[in-house]
Design an enzyme around this catalytic site. Structure first.
Site, mmCIF file in Angstrom:
data_model
loop_
_atom_site.group_PDB
_atom_site.id
_atom_site.type_symbol
_atom_site.label_atom_id
_atom_site.label_comp_id
_atom_site.label_asym_id
_atom_site.label_seq_id
_atom_site.Cartn_x
_atom_site.Cartn_y
_atom_site.Cartn_z
ATOM 1 N N ASP A 70 -8.031 -5.036 -0.239
ATOM 2 C CA ASP A 70 -8.491 -5.981 -1.452
ATOM 3 C C ASP A 70 -8.202 -7.356 -1.383
ATOM 4 O OD1 ASP A 70 -7.589 -3.114 -3.291
ATOM 5 O OD2 ASP A 70 -9.480 -3.983 -3.288
ATOM 6 N N HIS B 144 0.886 -1.150 -0.170
ATOM 7 C CA HIS B 144 -0.182 0.123 -0.084
ATOM 8 C C HIS B 144 1.000 1.140 -0.096
ATOM 9 C CE1 HIS B 144 -3.038 3.020 1.293
ATOM 10 N NE2 HIS B 144 -3.952 1.985 0.504
HETATM 11 C C1 SDX Z 1 -6.078 0.163 -2.947
HETATM 12 O O1 SDX Z 1 -4.214 4.703 -2.206
HETATM 13 C C2 SDX Z 1 -5.085 4.007 -1.579
HETATM 14 O O2 SDX Z 1 -5.545 4.334 -0.388
HETATM 15 C C3 SDX Z 1 -5.751 2.820 -2.310
HETATM 16 C C4 SDX Z 1 -6.751 2.038 -1.428
HETATM 17 C C5 SDX Z 1 -8.300 2.996 -1.306
HETATM 18 O O3 SDX Z 1 -8.761 2.465 -0.377
HETATM 19 O O4 SDX Z 1 -8.493 3.672 -2.174
HETATM 20 O O5 SDX Z 1 -6.376 1.416 -0.423
HETATM 21 C C6 SDX Z 1 -7.329 0.766 -2.254
HETATM 22 O O6 SDX Z 1 -5.899 0.600 -4.353
HETATM 23 C C7 SDX Z 1 -5.426 -0.752 -2.345
HETATM 24 C C8 SDX Z 1 -3.989 -1.372 -3.231
HETATM 25 C C9 SDX Z 1 -4.578 -2.344 -4.059
HETATM 26 N N1 SDX Z 1 -3.408 -2.774 -5.204
HETATM 27 C C10 SDX Z 1 -2.551 -3.816 -5.053
HETATM 28 O O7 SDX Z 1 -2.937 -4.896 -4.187
HETATM 29 C C11 SDX Z 1 -1.763 -4.294 -6.190
HETATM 30 C C12 SDX Z 1 -0.351 -4.823 -5.664
HETATM 31 N N2 SDX Z 1 0.083 -3.817 -4.809
HETATM 32 C C13 SDX Z 1 0.835 -2.806 -5.491
HETATM 33 O O8 SDX Z 1 1.050 -2.965 -6.978
HETATM 34 C C14 SDX Z 1 1.628 -1.787 -4.772
HETATM 35 O O9 SDX Z 1 1.822 -2.184 -3.502
HETATM 36 C C15 SDX Z 1 0.801 -0.337 -4.655
HETATM 37 C C16 SDX Z 1 0.394 0.163 -5.841
HETATM 38 C C17 SDX Z 1 -0.528 -0.674 -3.672
HETATM 39 C C18 SDX Z 1 1.617 0.395 -3.886
HETATM 40 O O10 SDX Z 1 2.812 0.841 -4.819
HETATM 41 P P1 SDX Z 1 3.832 1.864 -4.434
HETATM 42 O O11 SDX Z 1 3.437 2.530 -3.205
HETATM 43 O O12 SDX Z 1 4.204 2.763 -5.513
HETATM 44 O O13 SDX Z 1 5.004 1.091 -4.340
HETATM 45 P P2 SDX Z 1 6.143 0.329 -5.453
HETATM 46 O O14 SDX Z 1 5.154 -0.112 -6.220
HETATM 47 O O15 SDX Z 1 7.190 1.454 -5.466
HETATM 48 O O16 SDX Z 1 6.666 -0.921 -4.269
HETATM 49 C C19 SDX Z 1 7.788 -0.446 -3.463
HETATM 50 C C20 SDX Z 1 8.467 -1.943 -3.535
HETATM 51 C C21 SDX Z 1 8.749 -2.065 -4.936
HETATM 52 O O17 SDX Z 1 10.098 -3.064 -4.939
HETATM 53 P P3 SDX Z 1 11.430 -2.439 -4.950
HETATM 54 O O18 SDX Z 1 11.687 -1.618 -6.343
HETATM 55 O O19 SDX Z 1 11.661 -1.578 -3.824
HETATM 56 O O20 SDX Z 1 12.371 -3.640 -5.033
HETATM 57 O O21 SDX Z 1 7.649 -3.006 -3.149
HETATM 58 C C22 SDX Z 1 7.397 -3.807 -4.285
HETATM 59 C C23 SDX Z 1 7.991 -3.209 -5.342
HETATM 60 O O22 SDX Z 1 8.256 -3.992 -6.459
HETATM 61 N N3 SDX Z 1 6.102 -4.443 -4.237
HETATM 62 C C24 SDX Z 1 5.615 -5.496 -4.358
HETATM 63 C C25 SDX Z 1 4.170 -5.371 -4.138
HETATM 64 N N4 SDX Z 1 3.902 -4.001 -3.888
HETATM 65 C C26 SDX Z 1 4.839 -3.592 -4.017
HETATM 66 N N5 SDX Z 1 6.030 -6.567 -4.779
HETATM 67 C C27 SDX Z 1 5.542 -7.709 -4.832
HETATM 68 N N6 SDX Z 1 4.141 -7.734 -4.658
HETATM 69 C C28 SDX Z 1 3.350 -6.480 -4.207
HETATM 70 N N7 SDX Z 1 2.202 -6.534 -4.272
#
Ligand code: SDX
Length: 428
Positions: free
Chosen positions: A364, A307
């Site tokens: 989710d 998140h």
């Molecule tokens: C919602 O914003 C809100 O409030 C949203 C929400 C709401 O109520 O409106 O809460 C609802 O959208 C919840 C999130 C639902 N999405 C997912 O579950 C999709 C999977 N999660 C992600 O793709 C990710 O965690 C996000 C999009 C939710 C957040 O992404 P960020 O903050 O941009 O973080 P990032 O992508 O830069 O990740 C940081 C690191 C990265 O690794 P490094 O480059 O540092 O090595 O964490 C890793 C990412 O690769 N990472 C994951 C991961 N989520 C982040 N690796 C594997 N699996 C994951 N799910």
């Protein structure tokens, strides 16, 4: 005494005010940054950028705190109803009995939609994703209520648009599902409460009697409360920026529905179930999929994990996880992917990759398991998220408009070609 922040650039010192909110969060007010220094800030994804001040929802990502208008999400999920929470988010206070009854009656008496909207629905093939149908029908309200095209009309007229949105969203959502199933649409039943009416419109068939299961209606009401607002997330920011151009509330909410659709945002609840189904079909090996999620060369992500704000447990995920156990037990549903989800969660929470990146289950991760148990099909999950988030979007649009916020128009740093002369075709 007000705080300030200093910046030194090319031998020049600059000082900017720091504002502090009611929960002691602080921000540098850079309104005069470019005028005084020629600098702008750069922050792709706005990870460090506040777009506004807001009195609606407070999140503490480190502590896993979520409050609507100061009320704890745990208390609201346990003691309130979705319509009462909608009133709280939109108007700022919990309603009195009389205010609640009036609000509820208003909504009940606006659930019908113009018959011509069926012609729009019939234009969609049965394989149309319900989110595209929903955003189209919400935007179509601008045609049936052209007075809404001016968002600066009287408070009464703006409030009527708000009531119409909350009242008609369940009708549109269920019609999108019926279109996909090839079933006749159902009309609202004004004798039922909000969630029971939704369930009857969703699942009733003309050939059979339909009774709403109170366990299902109660579970749905709790899920909608948990999705109702979440400060400046992607779809809410979309609603605010579209609304900032003085587009109608219907156009702004339709834009928010489309932003929510993406699998990194609200579409994640559908992706989580598809992921869990794939793991189950592949023998249920959670570790194999954790390894894929950690592999930089593999685009696979553990959907429902991570998140932007929560670097601790998403409080909604905790509540939903418990509700999933309760609802499935009450309904006598034994869903093997709930066990896979729990196994995946346990494995991830003890894995250094996830620990280092503070990746926890988000809203989710478990919600789809309850939706499945309620009989809701996977491609309707994000529609359910939109149904829950609607009062939050409305409250944020209303606040943006009442605060007289300027049109949203971020700057950029240009990295393209420098000035060059046009080259005629025969010289290229
Ligand atoms: C919602 O914003 C809100 O409030 C949203 C929400 C709401 O109520 O409106 O809460 C609802 O959208 C919840 C999130 C639902 N999405 C997912 O579950 C999709 C999977 N999660 C992600 O793709 C990710 O965690 C996000 C999009 C939710 C957040 O992404 P960020 O903050 O941009 O973080 P990032 O992508 O830069 O990740 C940081 C690191 C990265 O690794 P490094 O480059 O540092 O090595 O964490 C890793 C990412 O690769 N990472 C994951 C991961 N989520 C982040 N690796 C594997 N699996 C994951 N799910």
């Amino acid at each position: 005494m007000s705080e300030s922040a200093k910046l030194s650039f090319k031998g020049q010192d600059y000082e900017f005010p720091v504002i502090t909110g009611t929960e002691n969060e602080s921000a540098i007010d850079i309104a005069k940054l470019r005028a005084s220094s020629g600098l702008i800030t750069l922050d792709p994804g706005y990870k460090n950028t506040g777009a506004t001040t807001s009195a609606i929802t407070f999140l503490d990502g480190e502590e896993g705190i979520l409050r609507y208008r100061g009320y704890r999400i745990e208390d609201l999920a346990e003691k309130s109803t979705f319509l009462e929470v909608s009133y709280l988010l939109i108007y700022g206070e919990l309603p009195s009995q009389a205010e609640y009854e009036n609000f509820s009656k208003e909504i009940t008496h606006h659930t019908l939609v113009h018959e011509d909207i069926k012609k729009i629905l019939e234009g969609f093939p049965s394989n149309a994703h319900p989110m595209g149908v929903l955003s189209s029908m919400i935007c179509a309200l601008t045609a049936f209520y052209p007075e809404s095209l001016n968002p600066n009309r009287s408070e009464e007229e703006v409030n009527l648009s708000i009531i119409r949105l909350i009242a008609k969203m369940p009708t549109f959502a269920t019609w999108a599902y019926k279109n996909e199933m090839g079933h006749p649409v159902n009309y609202p039943d004004n004798s039922l409460d909000y969630c029971s009416n939704f369930l009857k419109m969703m699942f009733a068939l003309p050939a059979e009697k339909f009774d709403v299961d109170p366990v299902v209606a109660s579970a749905l009401d709790k899920l909608l409360i948990l999705h109702a607002d979440h400060e400046q997330n992607c779809s809410t920011s979309t609603v605010r920026i579209v609304g900032s151009s003085q587009a109608s509330i219907y156009a702004s909410i339709s834009a928010g529905i489309n932003a929510l659709w993406g699998p990194l945002h609200g579409g994640a609840n559908q992706s989580v179930i598809e992921m869990l189904e794939a793991i189950k079909a592949d023998g249920g090996d959670a570790k194999k999929y954790l390894d894929k999620a950690k592999d930089k060369n593999d685009p696979f992500r553990l959907m429902g994990f991570g998140h932007r704000v929560y670097k601790n447990f998403d409080p909604r995920a905790k509540i939903i996880k418990k509700a999933a156990d309760d609802v499935l037990e009450k309904l006598g549903v034994n869903d093997p992917i709930l066990d896979i989800a729990k196994e995946l969660e346990q494995a991830a929470l003890s894995d250094q990759y996830f620990i280092d990146r503070q990746l926890y289950p988000n809203v989710d991760f478990y919600s789809g398991i309850i939706y499945r148990a309620l009989g809701i099909p996977t491609d309707m999950f994000t529609v359910m998220f939109a149904l829950g988030r609607l009062p939050g979007w409305i409250a944020q649009w209303k606040e943006m408009r009442e605060n007289g916020e300027p049109i949203g128009r971020p700057r950029q740093i240009y990295t393209g070609a420098n000035e060059r002369d046009y080259v005629s075709m025969n010289r290229r």
